[in-house]
Write an enzyme that holds these catalytic residues in place. Structure first.
Site, PDB file in Angstrom:
ATOM      1  N   MET A 195       0.834  -1.197   0.000  1.00 40.69           N
ATOM      2  CA  MET A 195       0.000   0.000   0.000  1.00 40.69           C
ATOM      3  C   MET A 195       0.870   1.249   0.000  1.00 40.69           C
ATOM      4  O   MET A 195       0.427   2.336   0.373  1.00 40.69           O
ATOM      5  CB  MET A 195      -0.948   0.006   1.202  1.00 40.69           C
ATOM      6  CG  MET A 195      -1.992  -1.081   1.138  1.00 40.69           C
ATOM      7  SD  MET A 195      -3.502  -0.738   2.076  1.00 40.69           S
ATOM      8  CE  MET A 195      -2.857  -0.559   3.722  1.00 40.69           C
TER       9      MET A 195
ATOM     10  N   HIS B 139       9.137   1.144   3.334  1.00 44.16           N
ATOM     11  CA  HIS B 139      10.273   1.146   4.255  1.00 44.16           C
ATOM     12  C   HIS B 139      11.147  -0.054   3.910  1.00 44.16           C
ATOM     13  O   HIS B 139      10.851  -0.810   2.951  1.00 44.16           O
ATOM     14  CB  HIS B 139       9.798   1.106   5.708  1.00 44.16           C
ATOM     15  CG  HIS B 139       8.797   0.022   5.999  1.00 44.16           C
ATOM     16  ND1 HIS B 139       9.130  -1.317   6.016  1.00 44.16           N
ATOM     17  CD2 HIS B 139       7.468   0.080   6.270  1.00 44.16           C
ATOM     18  CE1 HIS B 139       8.058  -2.039   6.299  1.00 44.16           C
ATOM     19  NE2 HIS B 139       7.034  -1.213   6.442  1.00 44.16           N
TER      20      HIS B 139
ATOM     21  N   GLY C 131      11.526  -2.852   5.211  1.00 44.83           N
ATOM     22  CA  GLY C 131      10.844  -4.141   5.246  1.00 44.83           C
ATOM     23  C   GLY C 131      10.240  -4.512   3.905  1.00 44.83           C
ATOM     24  O   GLY C 131      10.343  -5.659   3.459  1.00 44.83           O
ATOM     25  N   HIS C 132       9.605  -3.549   3.243  1.00 46.09           N
ATOM     26  CA  HIS C 132       9.073  -3.804   1.904  1.00 46.09           C
ATOM     27  C   HIS C 132      10.192  -4.195   0.935  1.00 46.09           C
ATOM     28  O   HIS C 132      10.045  -5.118   0.127  1.00 46.09           O
ATOM     29  CB  HIS C 132       8.370  -2.562   1.355  1.00 46.09           C
ATOM     30  CG  HIS C 132       7.123  -2.170   2.086  1.00 46.09           C
ATOM     31  ND1 HIS C 132       7.039  -1.020   2.825  1.00 46.09           N
ATOM     32  CD2 HIS C 132       5.919  -2.775   2.176  1.00 46.09           C
ATOM     33  CE1 HIS C 132       5.820  -0.928   3.333  1.00 46.09           C
ATOM     34  NE2 HIS C 132       5.122  -1.974   2.966  1.00 46.09           N
TER      35      HIS C 132
ATOM     36  N   GLN D 174     -10.471  -2.282   3.057  1.00 45.27           N
ATOM     37  CA  GLN D 174      -9.930  -2.974   4.231  1.00 45.27           C
ATOM     38  C   GLN D 174      -9.763  -2.056   5.441  1.00 45.27           C
ATOM     39  O   GLN D 174      -9.273  -2.483   6.480  1.00 45.27           O
ATOM     40  CB  GLN D 174      -8.608  -3.658   3.899  1.00 45.27           C
ATOM     41  CG  GLN D 174      -7.415  -2.750   3.686  1.00 45.27           C
ATOM     42  CD  GLN D 174      -6.213  -3.520   3.170  1.00 45.27           C
ATOM     43  OE1 GLN D 174      -6.228  -4.044   2.059  1.00 45.27           O
ATOM     44  NE2 GLN D 174      -5.166  -3.601   3.977  1.00 45.27           N
TER      45      GLN D 174
ATOM     46  N   LYS E  45       5.097  -9.715   9.821  1.00 42.60           N
ATOM     47  CA  LYS E  45       4.517  -8.790  10.800  1.00 42.60           C
ATOM     48  C   LYS E  45       2.997  -8.882  10.787  1.00 42.60           C
ATOM     49  O   LYS E  45       2.354  -8.817  11.832  1.00 42.60           O
ATOM     50  CB  LYS E  45       4.947  -7.352  10.524  1.00 42.60           C
ATOM     51  CG  LYS E  45       4.404  -6.351  11.571  1.00 42.60           C
ATOM     52  CD  LYS E  45       4.795  -4.936  11.264  1.00 42.60           C
ATOM     53  CE  LYS E  45       3.930  -4.332  10.180  1.00 42.60           C
ATOM     54  NZ  LYS E  45       2.539  -4.073  10.656  1.00 42.60           N
TER      55      LYS E  45
ATOM     56  N   MET F 172       9.103  -2.622  11.656  1.00 39.96           N
ATOM     57  CA  MET F 172       8.949  -1.596  10.627  1.00 39.96           C
ATOM     58  C   MET F 172       7.526  -1.599  10.098  1.00 39.96           C
ATOM     59  O   MET F 172       6.956  -2.645   9.812  1.00 39.96           O
ATOM     60  CB  MET F 172       9.939  -1.833   9.495  1.00 39.96           C
ATOM     61  CG  MET F 172      11.376  -1.592   9.897  1.00 39.96           C
ATOM     62  SD  MET F 172      12.512  -1.764   8.501  1.00 39.96           S
ATOM     63  CE  MET F 172      14.069  -1.392   9.310  1.00 39.96           C
TER      64      MET F 172
ATOM     65  N   ARG G  93       2.845   2.852   9.411  1.00 34.82           N
ATOM     66  CA  ARG G  93       2.171   3.630  10.447  1.00 34.82           C
ATOM     67  C   ARG G  93       3.156   4.295  11.421  1.00 34.82           C
ATOM     68  O   ARG G  93       2.782   5.249  12.114  1.00 34.82           O
ATOM     69  CB  ARG G  93       1.194   2.748  11.227  1.00 34.82           C
ATOM     70  CG  ARG G  93       0.060   2.228  10.387  1.00 34.82           C
ATOM     71  CD  ARG G  93      -0.814   1.265  11.173  1.00 34.82           C
ATOM     72  NE  ARG G  93      -1.777   0.610  10.286  1.00 34.82           N
ATOM     73  CZ  ARG G  93      -2.977   1.068  10.017  1.00 34.82           C
ATOM     74  NH1 ARG G  93      -3.378   2.197  10.561  1.00 34.82           N
ATOM     75  NH2 ARG G  93      -3.787   0.425   9.215  1.00 34.82           N
TER      76      ARG G  93
END
Length: 284
Positions: free
Chosen positions: A30, A34, A36-37, A61, A151, A188, A191
């Site tokens: 979305m 960061h 993590g992506h 969602q 996560k 990470m 938000r």
């Protein structure tokens, strides 16, 4: 990197690549990227000839309209980050492209128990929205491999069930990738950018509480250690939705643990108006 906005044009290209026997990996996001992506992109690059990523903030969602309005949009930065990470194809559809018939009467998915506990209980309708968008994206991309971050533990389980429900489990392999964390342990998340600086310092207490459970849980009653972990968060002014210990494969909640069954601890809590989630598998 090639950017596509229209599903039909993307599908035409991917059909040609599949005829050339190119393995395709898919990383749905979305945006508000960061590290993590990007770790998902890196993993996809190791295993596939072509890596497709998507950016789509899915309205269906968000059970809280205010949360949808406040979701961070950083499109230009995201495009640059995907390009630098080596993404081959970036798909940025509109709401009209994903939901050509509108969002009023979308398909309902029979998710069973998964939709009644934890995130399903506290965010009613959320997982229906996740399934609606993922069903559409998977139909468009039809990848060989799908990459998801651990996560969102329960969401990963929901997407696996969706893939079975829509009959693609023999075509799409789901690859779960480890949660990436900041230096202080905070998972990470897009938000995190919404946290006030003072709250950002407190936020790592979630990781500390999970680690406390992992290091101190013994066979038997689980209530005491959950209460102790809750107190750690309450002292830092969190508003807690849940701290639970569950079967790692089914998410059945445990009041007592036999000391052998593989389990996961899961947390969801607010700092002011920012909701954070995290989890930790206890006995790997």
């Amino acid at each position: 990197m090639i950017i596509y906005k229209k599903p039909g044009e993307l599908q035409d290209l991917l059909e040609k690549k599949k005829m050339e026997r190119c393995q395709i990996g898919f990383v749905p996001t979305m945006g508000a990227l960061h590290v993590g992506h990007l770790s998902l992109v890196n993993e996809a690059k190791k295993q596939n000839k072509i890596v497709v990523c998507s950016i789509f903030v899915n309205p269906t969602q968000f059970n809280d309209p205010e949360d949808f309005k406040k979701y961070p949009i950083t499109l230009e930065k995201d495009i640059l980050m995907f390009e630098e990470a080596g993404c081959d194809i970036l798909f940025i559809p509109s709401v009209q492209d994903i939901y050509p018939n509108g969002i009023g009467h979308l398909k309902h998915y029979e998710l069973g128990f998964l939709e009644t506990v934890l995130e399903g209980k506290f965010r009613p309708g959320h997982f229906q929205g996740v399934c609606q968008v993922m069903h559409r994206l998977l139909e468009i991309v039809l990848p060989n491999n799908l990459y998801l971050g651990q996560k969102d533990y329960q969401q990963c389980m929901v997407i696996k069930k969706l893939i079975r429900l829509i009959g693609l489990n023999d075509k799409i392999k789901v690859n779960l990738c480890p949660t990436l964390r900041e230096d202080d342990g905070l998972a990470m998340s897009s938000r995190n950018t919404r946290l006030h600086p003072d709250d950002r310092k407190k936020a790592a207490t979630i990781f500390a509480a999970l680690r406390y459970i992992k290091e101190n849980l013994k066979a038997g009653d689980t209530k005491r250690i959950k209460d102790e972990a809750k107190e750690m968060l309450l002292q830092k002014e969190f508003r807690i939705d849940y701290i639970e210990i569950a079967d790692a494969g089914t998410l059945e909640l445990f009041e007592t643990w036999d000391g052998k069954q593989k389990i996961v601890a899961l947390v969801a809590a607010f700092l002011n108006k920012v909701r954070l989630i995290d989890n930790m598998v206890i006995n790997t």
